[in-house]
Design a protein around this motif. Structure first.
Motif, PDB file in Angstrom:
ATOM      1  N   GLU A 220       0.837  -1.205   0.000  1.00  0.00           N
ATOM      2  CA  GLU A 220       0.000   0.000   0.000  1.00  0.00           C
ATOM      3  C   GLU A 220       0.870   1.253   0.000  1.00  0.00           C
ATOM      4  O   GLU A 220       1.824   1.366   0.779  1.00  0.00           O
ATOM      5  CB  GLU A 220      -0.902   0.009   1.230  1.00  0.00           C
ATOM      6  N   ASP A 221       0.538   2.170  -0.887  1.00  0.00           N
ATOM      7  CA  ASP A 221       1.154   3.498  -0.931  1.00  0.00           C
ATOM      8  C   ASP A 221       0.092   4.512  -0.561  1.00  0.00           C
ATOM      9  O   ASP A 221      -1.035   4.454  -1.071  1.00  0.00           O
ATOM     10  CB  ASP A 221       1.689   3.806  -2.335  1.00  0.00           C
ATOM     11  N   THR A 222       0.444   5.457   0.336  1.00  0.00           N
ATOM     12  CA  THR A 222      -0.507   6.455   0.815  1.00  0.00           C
ATOM     13  C   THR A 222       0.112   7.846   0.731  1.00  0.00           C
ATOM     14  O   THR A 222       1.291   8.018   1.049  1.00  0.00           O
ATOM     15  CB  THR A 222      -0.898   6.158   2.278  1.00  0.00           C
TER      16      THR A 222
ATOM     17  N   PHE B 163      -4.914   9.952  -0.573  1.00  0.00           N
ATOM     18  CA  PHE B 163      -5.019   8.964  -1.641  1.00  0.00           C
ATOM     19  C   PHE B 163      -4.268   7.715  -1.185  1.00  0.00           C
ATOM     20  O   PHE B 163      -3.201   7.806  -0.576  1.00  0.00           O
ATOM     21  CB  PHE B 163      -4.395   9.498  -2.932  1.00  0.00           C
TER      22      PHE B 163
ATOM     23  N   ASP C  56      -3.253   3.651  -2.664  1.00  0.00           N
ATOM     24  CA  ASP C  56      -3.267   2.624  -3.703  1.00  0.00           C
ATOM     25  C   ASP C  56      -2.843   1.331  -3.022  1.00  0.00           C
ATOM     26  O   ASP C  56      -1.706   1.188  -2.590  1.00  0.00           O
ATOM     27  CB  ASP C  56      -2.293   2.992  -4.821  1.00  0.00           C
ATOM     28  N   ARG C  57      -3.773   0.386  -2.887  1.00  0.00           N
ATOM     29  CA  ARG C  57      -3.527  -0.837  -2.117  1.00  0.00           C
ATOM     30  C   ARG C  57      -3.711  -2.053  -3.012  1.00  0.00           C
ATOM     31  O   ARG C  57      -4.739  -2.218  -3.660  1.00  0.00           O
ATOM     32  CB  ARG C  57      -4.505  -0.898  -0.951  1.00  0.00           C
ATOM     33  N   LYS C  58      -2.702  -2.930  -3.011  1.00  0.00           N
ATOM     34  CA  LYS C  58      -2.771  -4.201  -3.734  1.00  0.00           C
ATOM     35  C   LYS C  58      -2.702  -5.312  -2.704  1.00  0.00           C
ATOM     36  O   LYS C  58      -1.836  -5.307  -1.831  1.00  0.00           O
ATOM     37  CB  LYS C  58      -1.609  -4.327  -4.707  1.00  0.00           C
TER      38      LYS C  58
ATOM     39  N   ARG D 125      -7.180  -4.889  -6.091  1.00  0.00           N
ATOM     40  CA  ARG D 125      -6.537  -3.576  -6.066  1.00  0.00           C
ATOM     41  C   ARG D 125      -7.592  -2.537  -5.727  1.00  0.00           C
ATOM     42  O   ARG D 125      -8.644  -2.469  -6.362  1.00  0.00           O
ATOM     43  CB  ARG D 125      -5.911  -3.255  -7.405  1.00  0.00           C
ATOM     44  N   ASN D 126      -7.312  -1.733  -4.687  1.00  0.00           N
ATOM     45  CA  ASN D 126      -8.203  -0.650  -4.268  1.00  0.00           C
ATOM     46  C   ASN D 126      -7.481   0.676  -4.423  1.00  0.00           C
ATOM     47  O   ASN D 126      -6.361   0.830  -3.941  1.00  0.00           O
ATOM     48  CB  ASN D 126      -8.597  -0.805  -2.789  1.00  0.00           C
ATOM     49  N   ARG D 127      -8.148   1.603  -5.061  1.00  0.00           N
ATOM     50  CA  ARG D 127      -7.661   2.983  -5.108  1.00  0.00           C
ATOM     51  C   ARG D 127      -8.667   3.815  -4.332  1.00  0.00           C
ATOM     52  O   ARG D 127      -9.847   3.864  -4.674  1.00  0.00           O
ATOM     53  CB  ARG D 127      -7.546   3.465  -6.540  1.00  0.00           C
TER      54      ARG D 127
ATOM     55  N   TYR E 136      -9.809   7.463  -2.459  1.00  0.00           N
ATOM     56  CA  TYR E 136      -9.689   8.918  -2.472  1.00  0.00           C
ATOM     57  C   TYR E 136     -10.528   9.487  -1.335  1.00  0.00           C
ATOM     58  O   TYR E 136     -11.617   8.996  -1.071  1.00  0.00           O
ATOM     59  CB  TYR E 136     -10.212   9.492  -3.792  1.00  0.00           C
TER      60      TYR E 136
ATOM     61  N   THR F  64     -12.456  -0.473  -6.839  1.00  0.00           N
ATOM     62  CA  THR F  64     -11.918  -1.807  -6.610  1.00  0.00           C
ATOM     63  C   THR F  64     -11.916  -2.623  -7.884  1.00  0.00           C
ATOM     64  O   THR F  64     -12.891  -2.614  -8.637  1.00  0.00           O
ATOM     65  CB  THR F  64     -12.764  -2.546  -5.546  1.00  0.00           C
TER      66      THR F  64
END
Length: 192
Positions: A11-13, A34, A36-38, A61-63, A65, A91
């Motif tokens: 996950e990047d936040t 924001f 971006d989670r895989k 994968r979830n993005r 916002y 998703t």
């Protein structure tokens, strides 16, 4: 053979916010984030379907916002807080279902029939709120407010909005004893 449950999350936040002081009694705050989670999961032999042991291999994968804003006003007799926000999760899920051989819980060493499906969805929540704290006396404070929540989740056919009332009372009985009373309704979010 691998017969253990495995889960891998990456996950990047990113988050950013700002505060603007309109006057000594007023502030405006805005925040955005924001993510971006895989996530990948290997689930060996967790279900029986028509008498056959089934395992799952899932990649999702979830993005996400989120944007929120808030206005604050402070006075000697009362204060006011008003705000709103929007949250959205996009998703993409891909699931592989594998039939397992009888008596063998491993699912990735033998190539047996599989079933695959993918699903894209968007979940969204929009909310707004207004609260005021009023000093009835030097040791007695009342809170009155409401919020509105709107949820949309096409996967579970969820689409609704609701007003939620709030009421609170705070009484400083003596300098080191405080009595608090609250009654409120809320709507649980379906988001991550």
């Amino acid at each position: 053979p691998n017969n253990r449950y495995r889960r891998d999350i990456d996950e990047d936040t990113a988050r950013m916010g700002a505060r603007y002081a309109i006057s000594p009694q007023q502030d405006f705050i805005v925040s955005t984030s924001f993510a971006d989670r895989k996530e990948g999961q290997i689930q060996p032999g967790i279900a029986f379907i028509a008498g056959q042991l089934v395992g799952f291999d899932t990649m999702e994968r979830n993005r996400m916002y989120q944007v929120e804003s808030q206005y604050q006003y402070r006075d000697q007799r009362f204060n006011l807080i008003a705000g709103s926000g929007i949250y959205q999760v996009n998703t993409n899920a891909h699931v592989v279902t594998r039939l397992l051989p009888p008596g063998d819980p491993s699912i990735f060493c033998i190539n047996l029939p599989t079933a695959c499906f993918s699903q894209d969805s968007n979940r969204e929540k929009v909310n707004g709120y207004l609260y005021t704290n009023y000093n009835l006396r030097s040791n007695l404070n009342a809170t009155i407010g409401f919020s509105y929540d709107s949820h949309r989740n096409p996967v579970g056919l969820i689409d609704y909005g609701r007003f939620n009332p709030k009421f609170g009372l705070q009484w400083d009985v003596v300098s080191n004893v405080r009595f608090r009373l609250a009654w409120f309704e809320t709507t649980k979010s379906t988001l991550v």
